[in-house]
Design a protein around this motif. Structure first.
Motif, short mmCIF file in Angstrom:
data_model
loop_
_atom_site.label_atom_id
_atom_site.label_comp_id
_atom_site.label_asym_id
_atom_site.label_seq_id
_atom_site.Cartn_x
_atom_site.Cartn_y
_atom_site.Cartn_z
N ASP A 38 -45.79 58.84 103.70
CA ASP A 38 -44.84 59.93 103.46
C ASP A 38 -45.36 61.19 104.15
O ASP A 38 -46.46 61.66 103.85
N ARG A 39 -44.59 61.72 105.07
CA ARG A 39 -45.05 62.84 105.90
C ARG A 39 -45.34 64.09 105.08
O ARG A 39 -46.29 64.82 105.36
N ALA A 40 -44.55 64.35 104.05
CA ALA A 40 -44.78 65.53 103.22
C ALA A 40 -46.11 65.41 102.47
O ALA A 40 -46.87 66.38 102.35
N THR A 41 -46.41 64.21 101.97
CA THR A 41 -47.69 63.99 101.29
C THR A 41 -48.84 64.17 102.27
O THR A 41 -49.84 64.83 101.95
N SER A 42 -48.71 63.59 103.45
CA SER A 42 -49.76 63.71 104.46
C SER A 42 -50.00 65.17 104.83
O SER A 42 -51.15 65.62 104.95
N GLY A 43 -48.92 65.91 105.03
CA GLY A 43 -49.05 67.31 105.40
C GLY A 43 -49.74 68.13 104.33
O GLY A 43 -50.60 68.98 104.63
N GLN A 44 -49.39 67.90 103.06
CA GLN A 44 -50.02 68.64 101.98
C GLN A 44 -51.49 68.26 101.83
O GLN A 44 -52.34 69.13 101.62
N ALA A 45 -51.78 66.97 101.95
CA ALA A 45 -53.18 66.53 101.84
C ALA A 45 -54.03 67.15 102.94
O ALA A 45 -55.15 67.62 102.70
N MET A 46 -53.51 67.19 104.17
CA MET A 46 -54.25 67.78 105.27
C MET A 46 -54.43 69.28 105.07
O MET A 46 -55.52 69.83 105.32
N TYR A 47 -53.40 69.96 104.60
CA TYR A 47 -53.51 71.39 104.34
C TYR A 47 -54.65 71.67 103.35
O TYR A 47 -55.47 72.57 103.55
N GLU A 48 -54.69 70.88 102.28
CA GLU A 48 -55.72 71.11 101.26
C GLU A 48 -57.11 70.74 101.75
O GLU A 48 -58.09 71.42 101.42
N LEU A 49 -57.21 69.69 102.55
CA LEU A 49 -58.52 69.35 103.12
C LEU A 49 -59.04 70.48 104.00
O LEU A 49 -60.25 70.75 104.03
N MET A 50 -58.15 71.13 104.71
CA MET A 50 -58.56 72.20 105.62
C MET A 50 -58.88 73.50 104.90
O MET A 50 -59.56 74.37 105.47
N THR A 51 -58.40 73.67 103.67
CA THR A 51 -58.56 74.97 102.99
C THR A 51 -59.40 74.92 101.72
O THR A 51 -59.87 75.96 101.27
N ARG A 52 -59.60 73.75 101.12
CA ARG A 52 -60.42 73.67 99.92
C ARG A 52 -61.90 73.55 100.29
O ARG A 52 -62.29 72.68 101.06
N ASP A 53 -62.71 74.41 99.73
CA ASP A 53 -64.14 74.48 100.05
C ASP A 53 -64.95 74.16 98.79
O ASP A 53 -64.99 74.95 97.85
#
Length: 318
Positions: free
Chosen positions: A224-239
């Motif tokens: 699911d593209r929306a799930t993938s996009g959200q997961a990638m966003y959080e991987l890039m911003t969660r520290d």
């Protein structure tokens, strides 16, 4: 449409169809293995598909971005000699699984971690090992930060507490938000043809194994593209670099570097990235594969299996 256009269209479709058929065949093979493995079963818990194989010490095996639990198949098989019970996860929205429509807005990774913690609690898994690859490794760390006593130990495969720091040592969550938003928007804005065309470039450094790349292609197309996009966003911003200081269980980190060698990376330089990322995790042990790409369970399976067995085996518990 002319004959030439028809032939061209078919040439574009055939690789994607072969990948999709390969993914379907792999899924059927997975189900066949589950059906013939004594005590194996598959269930869905709060939208998460979990396959249970074997009897003994529980190990929660979490795959990475857009991936199916099948990534852990050979590792699970190798652990059976140590009387391990594998709980192999496929996350909602990935590899053909339905998206979690009730996921917490803007907090998909945290929500998935909470669901897996609930699975451990409700199924009375007594301090299992949490083993995660890539995004799955990030979830394992997030869970161990939230509930330090939930797991007996962690195995993290080619993952960092802050993904963006691997490419920008001075990155911060705030600094990365515009970049992550652009990445998410780009993923969601692509039509299917453009998304499919870009996959070979994105996946070529993931594994040395052509069958693995074929499976990753099929799983990506089925995600699911929306799930993938959200997961990638959080991987890039969660520290989580500071948060991992709360983890109090033995942690093994297995890293890959060979795919980045053409760009000037060395084993030593990549180890330095891992050591910087895990600087605040007490007692972490970091080992680097000599030749494997990101999917170490496929590219360097003998080494990975030996590392895992030595770390979670009977001697390691004493």
């Amino acid at each position: 449409m002319t004959n030439t256009q028809t032939a061209a269209a078919r040439s574009r479709v055939r690789p994607a169809m072969r990948a999709l058929v390969g993914g379907i065949a792999m899924a059927c093979a997975l189900q066949a293995v589950a059906a013939t493995t004594p005590g194996a079963s598959t269930t869905t818990f709060r939208g998460i598909q979990i396959e249970v194989i074997g009897q003994g010490r529980p190990v929660l095996m979490i795959p990475g971005f857009n991936s199916a639990g099948e990534t852990w198949r050979k590792t699970c098989e190798a652990l059976q000699v140590d009387r391990v019970q594998c709980h192999i996860v496929t996350l909602p929205g990935f590899a053909g699984q339905p998206a979690a429509k009730d996921a917490r807005p803007g907090a998909w990774t945290s929500d998935m971690g909470d669901r897996l913690l609930a699975y451990v609690r409700e199924h009375k898994l007594e301090r299992p090992v949490a083993m995660g690859h890539s995004l799955g490794g990030f979830l394992a760390m997030d869970m161990a930060v939230k509930q330090p006593q939930a797991f007996e130990r962690l195995v993290i495969v080619d993952s960092l507490p802050f993904y963006s720091a691997a490419f920008n040592p001075v990155a911060t969550s705030e600094l990365m938000k515009p970049v992550a938003e652009a990445t998410r928007a780009g993923m969601l804005g692509q039509d299917d043809a453009a998304f499919r065309a870009a996959l070979p470039m994105h996946l070529r450094g993931m594994s040395r194994d052509p069958a693995g790349i074929q499976a990753l292609t099929a799983w990506s197309l089925a995600s699911d593209r929306a799930t993938s996009g959200q997961a990638m966003y959080e991987l890039m911003t969660r520290d989580l670099r500071g948060d991992v200081a709360a983890i109090r269980v033995p942690t093994l980190v297995l890293g890959a570097w060979a795919a980045y060698q053409p760009m000037g990376a060395t084993e030593a330089s990549t180890r330095g990235v891992f050591e910087a990322g895990y600087r605040q995790l007490p007692g972490v042990r970091i080992e680097m594969s000599k030749a494997g790409y990101h999917f170490l369970m496929w590219d360097d399976p003998t080494w990975l299996q030996a590392q895992v067995r030595g770390f979670i085996g009977a001697d390691a518990q004493q």
